[in-house]
Design a protein around this motif. Structure first.
Motif, PDB file in Angstrom:
ATOM      1  N   ASN A 179       0.811  -1.214   0.000  1.00 12.58           N
ATOM      2  CA  ASN A 179       0.000   0.000   0.000  1.00 12.58           C
ATOM      3  C   ASN A 179       0.849   1.269   0.000  1.00 12.58           C
ATOM      4  N   VAL A 180       0.299   2.323  -0.576  1.00 10.28           N
ATOM      5  CA  VAL A 180       0.863   3.667  -0.480  1.00 10.28           C
ATOM      6  C   VAL A 180      -0.234   4.574   0.055  1.00 10.28           C
ATOM      7  N   ARG A 181       0.102   5.422   1.007  1.00 11.43           N
ATOM      8  CA  ARG A 181      -0.893   6.280   1.651  1.00 11.43           C
ATOM      9  C   ARG A 181      -0.510   7.743   1.498  1.00 11.43           C
ATOM     10  N   PHE A 182      -1.544   8.591   1.407  1.00 14.43           N
ATOM     11  CA  PHE A 182      -1.356  10.030   1.255  1.00 14.43           C
ATOM     12  C   PHE A 182      -2.198  10.753   2.308  1.00 14.43           C
ATOM     13  N   ASN A 183      -1.704  11.908   2.712  1.00 12.41           N
ATOM     14  CA  ASN A 183      -2.428  12.704   3.702  1.00 12.41           C
ATOM     15  C   ASN A 183      -2.063  14.177   3.564  1.00 12.41           C
ATOM     16  N   ASN A 184      -2.966  15.048   4.027  1.00 11.29           N
ATOM     17  CA  ASN A 184      -2.730  16.489   4.113  1.00 11.29           C
ATOM     18  C   ASN A 184      -2.185  17.084   2.815  1.00 11.29           C
ATOM     19  N   VAL A 185      -2.955  16.974   1.761  1.00 13.39           N
ATOM     20  CA  VAL A 185      -2.590  17.564   0.478  1.00 13.39           C
ATOM     21  C   VAL A 185      -2.924  19.054   0.513  1.00 13.39           C
ATOM     22  N   VAL A 186      -1.941  19.888   0.223  1.00  9.76           N
ATOM     23  CA  VAL A 186      -2.119  21.344   0.294  1.00  9.76           C
ATOM     24  C   VAL A 186      -1.557  21.988  -0.964  1.00  9.76           C
ATOM     25  N   LEU A 187      -2.329  22.861  -1.584  1.00 14.68           N
ATOM     26  CA  LEU A 187      -1.852  23.646  -2.725  1.00 14.68           C
ATOM     27  C   LEU A 187      -1.648  25.084  -2.291  1.00 14.68           C
ATOM     28  N   TRP A 188      -0.408  25.575  -2.461  1.00 20.41           N
ATOM     29  CA  TRP A 188      -0.073  26.944  -2.119  1.00 20.41           C
ATOM     30  C   TRP A 188       0.140  27.762  -3.387  1.00 20.41           C
ATOM     31  N   GLY A 189       0.016  29.067  -3.274  1.00 18.26           N
ATOM     32  CA  GLY A 189       0.292  29.943  -4.397  1.00 18.26           C
ATOM     33  C   GLY A 189       0.249  31.391  -3.951  1.00 18.26           C
ATOM     34  N   THR A 190       0.775  32.267  -4.780  1.00 17.66           N
ATOM     35  CA  THR A 190       0.758  33.700  -4.510  1.00 17.66           C
ATOM     36  C   THR A 190      -0.390  34.337  -5.274  1.00 17.66           C
ATOM     37  N   VAL A 191      -1.216  35.092  -4.571  1.00 16.30           N
ATOM     38  CA  VAL A 191      -2.350  35.745  -5.218  1.00 16.30           C
ATOM     39  C   VAL A 191      -1.842  36.740  -6.254  1.00 16.30           C
ATOM     40  N   MET A 192      -2.380  36.639  -7.449  1.00 16.29           N
ATOM     41  CA  MET A 192      -1.978  37.541  -8.527  1.00 16.29           C
ATOM     42  C   MET A 192      -2.702  38.877  -8.370  1.00 16.29           C
ATOM     43  N   GLU A 193      -1.944  39.961  -8.438  1.00  9.89           N
ATOM     44  CA  GLU A 193      -2.543  41.283  -8.425  1.00  9.89           C
ATOM     45  C   GLU A 193      -3.163  41.560  -9.787  1.00  9.89           C
ATOM     46  N   SER A 194      -4.244  42.310  -9.800  1.00 10.71           N
ATOM     47  CA  SER A 194      -4.938  42.553 -11.066  1.00 10.71           C
ATOM     48  C   SER A 194      -4.049  43.278 -12.060  1.00 10.71           C
ATOM     49  N   GLU A 195      -3.151  44.160 -11.576  1.00 16.33           N
ATOM     50  CA  GLU A 195      -2.279  44.878 -12.491  1.00 16.33           C
ATOM     51  C   GLU A 195      -1.306  43.942 -13.198  1.00 16.33           C
ATOM     52  N   SER A 196      -0.955  42.842 -12.551  1.00 17.30           N
ATOM     53  CA  SER A 196       0.064  41.965 -13.119  1.00 17.30           C
ATOM     54  C   SER A 196      -0.473  41.079 -14.226  1.00 17.30           C
ATOM     55  N   ILE A 197      -1.801  40.950 -14.346  1.00 14.43           N
ATOM     56  CA  ILE A 197      -2.336  40.075 -15.370  1.00 14.43           C
ATOM     57  C   ILE A 197      -3.273  40.785 -16.328  1.00 14.43           C
ATOM     58  N   THR A 198      -3.533  42.065 -16.098  1.00 14.36           N
ATOM     59  CA  THR A 198      -4.376  42.801 -17.017  1.00 14.36           C
ATOM     60  C   THR A 198      -3.566  43.144 -18.257  1.00 14.36           C
TER      61      THR A 198
END
Length: 296
Positions: A179-198
């Motif tokens: 068996n293989v077991r997984f736990n506590n999956v977390v996705l992190w990221g930096t919130v994009m500012e609107s100016e950076s993607i407009t």
């Protein structure tokens, strides 16, 4: 436990569409009869690795409350391979990073291999650019972090998927504890500012934001302040409101014309009581809502 699972929704998520899916080697799946070989199920298997208390209302870590995901004797044969696929939308985020804990038990497969897909159907997989492409398993939980930073298509993508494949010895499938077991999956990221993607581009195909989106608030549950992120593909009037569980409007967060891009609004519930609240967005003909949980 012992109940074959096909997919699992997240316990806490600000990303609509997030889920964990098991692609089974055996068919039909779930299997007929009492066999547990080749299935994915839940298991009582606590670990505090990557446990994030702020996502659970500052709740303490209790072993008795922690469940894990167990993949039993995953097959390695190419034409009937078992794999775990995480749907991890990164809408409104840059430099995403996936963290999880994993362990092998008994004769469990000794290595995990990682790939990702940025398209909507999840049929094209690659490991190019990943911060980590594989991990060796041990008989104690191991912290694993996989960075997507700098990968084109991984940021601000509602269709990002991450695949975990198994490597080792196919013969272990004849053993009782592979068996293989997984736990506590977390996705992190930096919130994009609107100016950076407009974008100033006048061609709609060149714009990074191509659809209206309302994200889940973060943190959720919250007390008493939370952030709500949303995206609009073109300049227009946006209205973002909050309602209580009986349909009464309790706040108007946005009511103005805004430029294309990803935006954020803060909801302060200091004067409100604990309970379920609804975020509701309208922009042109687009409307969307999400439930939020205030815990005081």
């Amino acid at each position: 436990n012992d109940t074959p699972l096909v997919q699992i929704p997240p316990v806490y998520s600000q990303a609509p569409g997030a889920k964990l899916v098991y692609r089974a080697a055996i068919q039909p799946y779930p299997p007929n009869g009492d066999t547990t070989d080749g299935i994915m199920d839940r298991v009582n298997d606590p670990t505090d690795i990557h446990y994030i208390s702020t996502l659970t209302g500052d709740a303490p870590f209790f072993d008795s409350d922690m469940r894990g995901i167990r993949v039993r004797n995953p097959s390695l044969v190419d034409d009937r391979e078992s794999s775990v696929v995480l749907h991890i939308p990164t809408t409104g985020y840059e430099a995403p990073e996936l963290r999880f804990a994993a362990v092998r038990t008994g004769n469990g497969q000794r290595e995990l291999r990682f790939e990702y897909s940025t398209d909507s159907d999840g049929e094209s997989w690659t490991d190019e650019g990943l911060g980590k492409r594989s991990a060796i398993m041990y008989e104690a939980y191991k912290s694993i972090t996989v960075s997507f930073s700098g990968i084109e298509g991984a940021e601000d993508n509602p269709d990002l998927k991450f695949r975990i494949r198994f490597d080792g010895d196919e013969d272990i499938r004849t053993g009782p504890d592979g068996n293989v077991r997984f736990n506590n999956v977390v996705l992190w990221g930096t919130v994009m500012e609107s100016e950076s993607i407009t974008t100033n581009s006048t061609g709609p195909e060149d714009q990074k934001i191509r659809e209206y989106r309302l994200g889940q608030n973060y943190p959720n549950p919250f007390n008493p302040i939370t952030q709500i992120h949303y995206a609009i593909p073109s300049t227009g009037h946006v209205r973002l409101e909050v309602y209580n569980a009986i349909g009464q409007r309790v706040a108007v967060l946005v009511n103005e014309t805004q430029r294309a891009g990803v935006h954020a609004a803060e909801f302060d519930a200091s004067r409100l009581s604990s309970g379920i609240y609804i975020s509701w967005m309208q922009a042109g003909s687009f409307t969307k809502s999400h439930q939020m949980l205030l815990l005081k």
